[in-house]
Motif scaffolding. Structure first.
Motif, PDB file in Angstrom:
ATOM      1  N   HIS A   1      43.677  11.322 -11.221  1.00  0.00           N
ATOM      2  CA  HIS A   1      42.640  10.533 -11.637  1.00  0.00           C
ATOM      3  C   HIS A   1      43.290   9.082 -11.359  1.00  0.00           C
ATOM      4  N   THR A   2      42.221   8.208 -11.059  1.00  0.00           N
ATOM      5  CA  THR A   2      42.605   6.730 -11.053  1.00  0.00           C
ATOM      6  C   THR A   2      42.480   6.135 -12.343  1.00  0.00           C
TER       7      THR A   2
ATOM      8  N   VAL B   1      41.884   3.342 -14.803  1.00  0.00           N
ATOM      9  CA  VAL B   1      41.059   1.996 -15.177  1.00  0.00           C
ATOM     10  C   VAL B   1      41.163   1.519 -16.618  1.00  0.00           C
TER      11      VAL B   1
ATOM     12  N   VAL C   1      33.743   0.363 -11.193  1.00  0.00           N
ATOM     13  CA  VAL C   1      33.808   1.904 -11.260  1.00  0.00           C
ATOM     14  C   VAL C   1      32.847   2.509 -10.332  1.00  0.00           C
TER      15      VAL C   1
ATOM     16  N   LEU D   1      34.611   2.659  -7.201  1.00  0.00           N
ATOM     17  CA  LEU D   1      35.533   3.473  -7.122  1.00  0.00           C
ATOM     18  C   LEU D   1      35.008   5.082  -6.932  1.00  0.00           C
ATOM     19  N   ASP D   2      33.842   5.204  -7.830  1.00  0.00           N
ATOM     20  CA  ASP D   2      33.209   6.266  -7.604  1.00  0.00           C
ATOM     21  C   ASP D   2      32.582   6.724  -6.176  1.00  0.00           C
TER      22      ASP D   2
ATOM     23  N   HIS E   1      36.965   8.431  -6.239  1.00  0.00           N
ATOM     24  CA  HIS E   1      37.789   8.760  -7.429  1.00  0.00           C
ATOM     25  C   HIS E   1      37.241   9.292  -8.513  1.00  0.00           C
TER      26      HIS E   1
ATOM     27  N   ILE F   1      38.263   9.271 -12.750  1.00  0.00           N
ATOM     28  CA  ILE F   1      38.658   8.074 -13.295  1.00  0.00           C
ATOM     29  C   ILE F   1      38.906   8.417 -14.806  1.00  0.00           C
TER      30      ILE F   1
ATOM     31  N   TRP G   1      39.389   6.130 -18.274  1.00  0.00           N
ATOM     32  CA  TRP G   1      39.053   5.138 -18.709  1.00  0.00           C
ATOM     33  C   TRP G   1      39.670   4.796 -20.197  1.00  0.00           C
TER      34      TRP G   1
ATOM     35  N   MET H   1      34.255  10.698 -15.557  1.00  0.00           N
ATOM     36  CA  MET H   1      35.322   9.851 -16.287  1.00  0.00           C
ATOM     37  C   MET H   1      35.960  10.502 -17.632  1.00  0.00           C
TER      38      MET H   1
END
Ligand code: 13P
Ligand code: SF4
Length: 352
Positions: free
Chosen positions: A134-135, A137, A163, A166-167, A171, A173, A175, A193
């Motif tokens: 996961h990225t 954020v 976001v 990124l989406d 990615h 995410i 959060w 997310m």
């Protein structure tokens, strides 16, 4: 879903409020502060949630009153040697990370944020380690250490755009920390997310049921909501956004009455751009319920004229320090946000 005890009042008791000053004292403090700002080559950068008198002083002295993103930008670009940040701790830390060569002072270093408190670095880092694909954020309302663990830092004014970007790049995410803002962003963008379960003790208090009753009383009023509020409150909004986005919405909406679900410190700037409009506080406790914050952040309320003067006279214990290694790491996701904001602005201009 994570289940966390994100805020416990008995562990983090509310801080004391500044001493009440009479008019004469307030005007003397303000005069001394104005002199000291010049003497110390300092500029006052205040958040919209601080006391209106502090906001007015920042404006009068060539400083700024802004949301957390703009505060960071302003401090970074201003030539003063010292930044006096009236807000909460993470705002001072962000200023220091972006401009480590400057002295950053705050009226009090005790002014924190329930989102920051509810996202300890160790637990958060472990959580990220469990989801390496996961990225990460994180919201600006976090410690320097949590920012250092992140791929991106965002504020509420730019969270949806980042976001979405990124989406679109595929990615997944993580959060953190605000669950309501995270839920709102996920809904707006459709992004996948994982949400940390923190909350803002101020916005979490707004109540949809009481808001519905208020709307019956003011049927022509528009409802403005900060996305740290519960989903049921956001669902009733005519405008949702960061503090600066809400001020802009208040100015542009045709309604003569506006019900505002965010910290009431914002009324000072909002009223300036909404002459003749009536601003109404959104209800917090509902009928008969207790109210812990009553739409005013207890940590923002710690900033007072007295503590501002103290910080300018003697920075000892009021200066923000961030570990150099953390600065280096936290700068990466922060600069990503600032770079993204800049290129987005250029794009918007280019389309206009
Ligand atoms: P903004 O980023 O909109 O200024 O909000 C900061 C904050 O602390 C909201 O509660
Ligand atoms: Fe943190 Fe909420 Fe206070 Fe903003 S209003 S600083 S999110 S506790």
């Amino acid at each position: 879903m994570l289940e966390l005890e994100f805020f416990n009042e008995s562990i983090y008791p509310f801080p004391p409020k500044p001493l009440k000053l009479d008019e004469q004292q307030r005007s003397e403090y303000k005069e001394r502060i104005k002199r000291l700002l010049i003497e110390k080559d300092a500029v006052l950068v205040a958040h919209y949630y601080t006391d209106p008198e502090i906001q007015a002083l920042a404006e009068e002295t060539g400083g700024c009153v802004a949301d957390s993103l703009e505060m960071a930008r302003f401090g970074n670009n201003h030539p003063a040697k010292t930044l006096l940040v009236a807000g909460v701790r993470f705002m001072g830390e962000t200023a220091k990370i972006l401009t480590p060569e400057k002295t950053v002072i705050m009226p009090t270093l005790e002014a924190t944020c329930s989102l920051d408190l509810g996202c300890p670095e160790k637990e958060f880092s472990e959580f990220c380690d469990q989801h390496p694909e996961h990225t990460v954020v994180v919201y600006a309302n976090t410690s320097a250490a949590v920012k250092a663990r992140a791929d991106w830092v965002v504020t509420s004014s730019i969270a949806v755009d980042v976001v979405e970007h990124l989406d679109a790049e595929g990615h997944k995410i993580i959060w953190a920390p605000d669950k309501h803002l995270g839920g709102y962003v996920a809904k707006q963008t459709g992004a996948e997310m994982l949400l940390w379960q923190g909350a803002c003790i101020v916005h979490d208090e707004f109540k949809a049921k009481a808001l519905r009753q208020l709307k019956i009383q003011y049927p022509n009023a528009a409802i403005l909501v900060h996305p740290e509020s519960p989903e049921s409150v956001v669902a009733m909004a005519d405008a949702v956004g960061s503090t600066s986005q809400l001020i802009a919405a208040a100015q542009h909406l045709p309604n003569k009455q506006l019900i505002v679900a965010t910290d009431k410190g914002i009324f000072y700037k909002m009223q300036q751009v909404c002459e003749g409009k009536e601003l109404i506080e959104a209800p917090t406790g509902g009928n008969g319920a207790t109210c812990r914050s009553c739409a005013h952040c207890p940590w923002m309320a710690m900033n007072g004229l007295q503590s501002i003067e103290e910080a300018l006279v003697d920075a000892n214990g009021k200066e923000v320090f961030v570990d150099e290694a953390l600065i280096e790491k936290a700068l990466i996701p922060l600069n990503r946000m600032l770079g993204f904001a800049q290129s987005n602005k250029l794009k918007v201009k280019g389309n206009a």
